[in-house]
Motif scaffolding. Structure first.
Motif, PDB file in Angstrom:
ATOM      1  N   ALA A  16     -38.870  46.755   6.783  1.00  0.00           N
ATOM      2  CA  ALA A  16     -38.108  47.894   5.847  1.00  0.00           C
ATOM      3  C   ALA A  16     -39.186  48.860   5.263  1.00  0.00           C
ATOM      4  O   ALA A  16     -38.677  49.787   5.170  1.00  0.00           O
ATOM      5  N   LEU A  17     -40.130  48.325   5.125  1.00  0.00           N
ATOM      6  CA  LEU A  17     -41.299  49.587   4.775  1.00  0.00           C
ATOM      7  C   LEU A  17     -41.545  50.610   6.228  1.00  0.00           C
ATOM      8  O   LEU A  17     -41.382  51.787   5.731  1.00  0.00           O
ATOM      9  N   GLN A  18     -41.475  49.982   7.132  1.00  0.00           N
ATOM     10  CA  GLN A  18     -41.742  50.960   8.266  1.00  0.00           C
ATOM     11  C   GLN A  18     -40.587  51.955   8.403  1.00  0.00           C
ATOM     12  O   GLN A  18     -40.527  52.956   8.796  1.00  0.00           O
ATOM     13  N   GLY A  19     -39.328  51.230   8.200  1.00  0.00           N
ATOM     14  CA  GLY A  19     -37.980  51.779   8.080  1.00  0.00           C
ATOM     15  C   GLY A  19     -37.926  53.168   7.099  1.00  0.00           C
ATOM     16  O   GLY A  19     -37.375  53.966   7.405  1.00  0.00           O
ATOM     17  N   VAL A  20     -38.716  53.038   6.127  1.00  0.00           N
ATOM     18  CA  VAL A  20     -38.597  54.360   5.299  1.00  0.00           C
ATOM     19  C   VAL A  20     -39.979  54.937   5.494  1.00  0.00           C
ATOM     20  O   VAL A  20     -40.070  55.816   4.451  1.00  0.00           O
ATOM     21  N   GLY A  21     -40.455  54.859   6.452  1.00  0.00           N
ATOM     22  CA  GLY A  21     -41.754  55.578   6.994  1.00  0.00           C
ATOM     23  C   GLY A  21     -43.084  55.402   6.754  1.00  0.00           C
ATOM     24  O   GLY A  21     -44.030  56.195   7.131  1.00  0.00           O
ATOM     25  N   TYR A  22     -43.385  54.187   6.382  1.00  0.00           N
ATOM     26  CA  TYR A  22     -44.705  53.703   5.908  1.00  0.00           C
ATOM     27  C   TYR A  22     -45.278  53.348   7.478  1.00  0.00           C
ATOM     28  O   TYR A  22     -44.794  52.710   8.444  1.00  0.00           O
ATOM     29  N   PRO A  23     -46.336  54.100   7.747  1.00  0.00           N
ATOM     30  CA  PRO A  23     -46.977  53.707   9.174  1.00  0.00           C
ATOM     31  C   PRO A  23     -47.961  52.517   9.019  1.00  0.00           C
ATOM     32  O   PRO A  23     -49.045  52.578   9.032  1.00  0.00           O
ATOM     33  N   ILE A  24     -47.147  51.664   9.186  1.00  0.00           N
ATOM     34  CA  ILE A  24     -47.704  50.290   9.194  1.00  0.00           C
ATOM     35  C   ILE A  24     -48.080  49.638  10.341  1.00  0.00           C
ATOM     36  O   ILE A  24     -46.903  49.674  11.437  1.00  0.00           O
ATOM     37  N   GLU A  25     -49.183  49.101  11.013  1.00  0.00           N
ATOM     38  CA  GLU A  25     -49.557  48.793  12.433  1.00  0.00           C
ATOM     39  C   GLU A  25     -49.386  47.334  12.255  1.00  0.00           C
ATOM     40  O   GLU A  25     -49.665  46.624  11.260  1.00  0.00           O
ATOM     41  N   ALA A  26     -48.649  46.736  13.048  1.00  0.00           N
ATOM     42  CA  ALA A  26     -48.564  45.209  13.414  1.00  0.00           C
ATOM     43  C   ALA A  26     -49.028  44.708  14.715  1.00  0.00           C
ATOM     44  O   ALA A  26     -48.748  45.367  15.866  1.00  0.00           O
ATOM     45  N   VAL A  27     -50.310  44.132  14.533  1.00  0.00           N
ATOM     46  CA  VAL A  27     -50.917  43.804  15.683  1.00  0.00           C
ATOM     47  C   VAL A  27     -51.185  42.015  15.758  1.00  0.00           C
ATOM     48  O   VAL A  27     -51.495  41.558  14.636  1.00  0.00           O
ATOM     49  N   ARG A  28     -50.768  41.560  16.949  1.00  0.00           N
ATOM     50  CA  ARG A  28     -50.727  40.127  17.129  1.00  0.00           C
ATOM     51  C   ARG A  28     -52.138  39.451  16.700  1.00  0.00           C
ATOM     52  O   ARG A  28     -52.951  40.086  17.154  1.00  0.00           O
ATOM     53  N   ASN A  29     -51.926  38.319  16.087  1.00  0.00           N
ATOM     54  CA  ASN A  29     -53.182  37.653  15.870  1.00  0.00           C
ATOM     55  C   ASN A  29     -54.096  38.471  14.824  1.00  0.00           C
ATOM     56  O   ASN A  29     -55.175  37.988  14.329  1.00  0.00           O
ATOM     57  N   ARG A  30     -53.562  39.627  14.469  1.00  0.00           N
ATOM     58  CA  ARG A  30     -54.676  40.171  13.357  1.00  0.00           C
ATOM     59  C   ARG A  30     -53.898  40.465  12.038  1.00  0.00           C
ATOM     60  O   ARG A  30     -54.270  40.240  11.069  1.00  0.00           O
ATOM     61  N   GLY A  31     -52.572  41.091  12.175  1.00  0.00           N
ATOM     62  CA  GLY A  31     -51.705  41.012  11.034  1.00  0.00           C
ATOM     63  C   GLY A  31     -51.365  42.624  10.835  1.00  0.00           C
ATOM     64  O   GLY A  31     -51.024  43.213  12.037  1.00  0.00           O
ATOM     65  N   TYR A  32     -51.405  42.960   9.562  1.00  0.00           N
ATOM     66  CA  TYR A  32     -50.729  44.216   9.318  1.00  0.00           C
ATOM     67  C   TYR A  32     -51.846  45.334   8.696  1.00  0.00           C
ATOM     68  O   TYR A  32     -52.704  44.821   7.893  1.00  0.00           O
ATOM     69  N   ARG A  33     -51.532  46.546   9.036  1.00  0.00           N
ATOM     70  CA  ARG A  33     -52.740  47.390   8.551  1.00  0.00           C
ATOM     71  C   ARG A  33     -51.853  48.674   8.329  1.00  0.00           C
ATOM     72  O   ARG A  33     -50.950  49.241   9.083  1.00  0.00           O
ATOM     73  N   LEU A  34     -51.942  49.688   7.014  1.00  0.00           N
ATOM     74  CA  LEU A  34     -51.482  50.721   6.623  1.00  0.00           C
ATOM     75  C   LEU A  34     -52.422  51.936   7.296  1.00  0.00           C
ATOM     76  O   LEU A  34     -53.603  51.850   6.681  1.00  0.00           O
ATOM     77  N   ARG A  35     -52.026  52.310   8.216  1.00  0.00           N
ATOM     78  CA  ARG A  35     -52.640  53.578   8.793  1.00  0.00           C
ATOM     79  C   ARG A  35     -53.258  54.606   7.839  1.00  0.00           C
ATOM     80  O   ARG A  35     -54.435  54.905   7.806  1.00  0.00           O
ATOM     81  N   GLU A  36     -52.492  54.974   7.316  1.00  0.00           N
ATOM     82  CA  GLU A  36     -52.683  56.182   6.237  1.00  0.00           C
ATOM     83  C   GLU A  36     -51.684  56.074   5.211  1.00  0.00           C
ATOM     84  O   GLU A  36     -50.802  55.064   5.112  1.00  0.00           O
ATOM     85  N   GLU A  37     -51.882  57.054   4.187  1.00  0.00           N
ATOM     86  CA  GLU A  37     -50.953  57.027   3.087  1.00  0.00           C
ATOM     87  C   GLU A  37     -49.550  56.960   2.984  1.00  0.00           C
ATOM     88  O   GLU A  37     -48.797  56.363   2.985  1.00  0.00           O
ATOM     89  N   GLY A  38     -49.188  58.226   3.988  1.00  0.00           N
ATOM     90  CA  GLY A  38     -47.918  58.566   4.219  1.00  0.00           C
ATOM     91  C   GLY A  38     -47.350  58.550   5.523  1.00  0.00           C
ATOM     92  O   GLY A  38     -48.344  58.506   6.289  1.00  0.00           O
ATOM     93  N   GLU A  39     -46.169  58.513   5.727  1.00  0.00           N
ATOM     94  CA  GLU A  39     -45.688  58.647   7.220  1.00  0.00           C
ATOM     95  C   GLU A  39     -45.922  60.167   7.522  1.00  0.00           C
ATOM     96  O   GLU A  39     -46.474  61.106   6.651  1.00  0.00           O
ATOM     97  N   GLU A  40     -46.192  60.296   9.132  1.00  0.00           N
ATOM     98  CA  GLU A  40     -46.329  61.675   9.563  1.00  0.00           C
ATOM     99  C   GLU A  40     -45.317  62.604   9.250  1.00  0.00           C
ATOM    100  O   GLU A  40     -44.147  62.240   9.366  1.00  0.00           O
ATOM    101  N   LEU A  41     -45.626  63.827   9.013  1.00  0.00           N
ATOM    102  CA  LEU A  41     -44.566  64.779   8.749  1.00  0.00           C
ATOM    103  C   LEU A  41     -44.334  65.357  10.166  1.00  0.00           C
ATOM    104  O   LEU A  41     -45.083  65.957  10.768  1.00  0.00           O
TER     105      LEU A  41
END
Ligand code: BTX
Length: 327
Positions: free
Chosen positions: A41-66
């Motif tokens: 849902a967060l990715q859907g509203v524009g948050y650039p969250i990386e999801a990597v197997r066996n590691r988890g989630y990481r917020l790449r930067e503060e906002g989505e790319e414009l």
């Protein structure tokens, strides 16, 4: 959605580190699948969250790319933002848009940047504009009204921006005369700078510059701005810069049309409703020195009327306003 904001906050705090779905699930008492749904849902509203197997989630930067295509896809305007440039880095979007306007850029031409290295405020002051944290935007206008109507356009813009922020970010900001927007706790969240090119009584163009802090945290601001500057994003209320820009341009276009026909008169009530300056003791810093008084009202020209201790009413057209913290 409460949890969604907290997940976002947890990712923000983790910075560059990955946080596993298991850890998030345990912390918020939900399953890993539920965590994954919130992340989507967060990715859907524009948050650039990386999801990597066996590691988890990481917020790449503060906002989505414009991206211009994404912004324009949801734009309900016919002029503003129809021509658009999105830059990674620029000295100042106002400087850039001004040069483009001199070269013939059409009305509505909009410049956005992820970061400004020399963002400017009024009177040569700097505007802090770190990458990904805000909306640093300039719009070229080519109005047909006379030069004397230009200053109040900035007051109109303050009303438009405040309303767009309320609609798209759910934050009630107040206007400090003439056109600063403040969070409910008084920290400055937005500044507006319009610059004009005119010949005699005729406006060639106006560059309307808007700076909004969206994601910056207290510690992201330089020491001199801590406690003074604030951002829109709060835990629990994810904000999409793309959606906010669309709302801003939509509001501005509609209001600018009304302004061209009716002038500031049409916005005075809205301005008064949103203002946090009237009815307080203030100090006004003008070119001729400082005056202290009671902010009584603004008029149809957007001028501020201040009552001094001697009971004299003074009309202030241009000044810095300092609030008396005790009033
Ligand atoms: P201003 O002169 O009212 O505000 C500048 C003052 O605000 C600074 O002196 C500082 O104290 C404070 N300040 C600086 N950066 C920030 C910040 N990020 N948040 C809150 N307070 C800050 C207001 O001028 C007009 C600013 C317009 C900025 C936009 S961004 C897009 C466009 N391009 C450009 O170069 N300027 C405009």
């Amino acid at each position: 959605t409460e949890i969604r904001g907290e997940i976002l906050q947890a990712l923000r705090r983790a910075g560059d580190r990955f946080v596993s779905g298991e850890e998030l699930g345990q912390r918020f008492g939900i399953s890993r699948t539920a965590v994954w749904k919130h992340i989507q849902a967060l990715q859907g509203v524009g948050y650039p969250i990386e999801a990597v197997r066996n590691r988890g989630y990481r917020l790449r930067e503060e906002g989505e790319e414009l991206r211009p295509e994404a912004i324009q896809a949801g734009l309900a305007t016919s002029v503003l933002g129809r021509h658009m440039t999105v830059l990674e880095t620029v000295d100042s979007t106002n400087r850039y848009a001004f040069a483009e306007a001199e070269g013939g850029a059409p009305e509505g031409y909009t410049v956005l940047a992820e970061r400004q290295t020399a963002g400017r405020g009024r009177r040569g002051r700097p505007w802090f504009s770190p990458p990904g944290h805000g909306i640093w935007m300039s719009v070229v206008l080519r109005p047909t009204f006379p030069v004397f109507r230009a200053p109040q356009l900035t007051l109109m813009a303050a009303v438009s921006v405040a309303e767009a922020i309320r609609e798209r970010a759910g934050v009630s900001v107040g206007i400090k005369w003439p056109n600063d927007l403040l969070l409910p706790d008084g920290r400055k969240v937005c500044g507006i700078l319009s610059e004009m090119s005119a010949e005699a009584e005729e406006i060639r163009f106006i560059v309307l510059g808007i700076g909004i802090n969206v994601f910056g945290r207290e510690e992201d601001f330089p020491p001199e701005l801590r406690g003074v500057a604030g951002s829109l994003a709060q835990p629990g209320s994810p904000i999409s810069r793309t959606a906010l820009i669309q709302g801003l341009l939509g509001r501005l276009e509609a209001d600018y049309r009304i302004y061209q026909n009716e002038g500031f008169r049409a916005f005075r009530e809205g301005w008064e409703r949103l203002n946090v300056s009237l009815g307080r003791t203030i100090a006004v810093q003008t070119q001729s020195g400082q005056k202290i008084g009671w902010a009584r009202r603004i008029d149809d020209d957007g001028a501020l009327w201040v009552e001094t201790d001697e009971g004299r009413l003074e009309k202030i057209i241009s000044a810095e306003v300092i609030f008396d913290p005790g009033s």
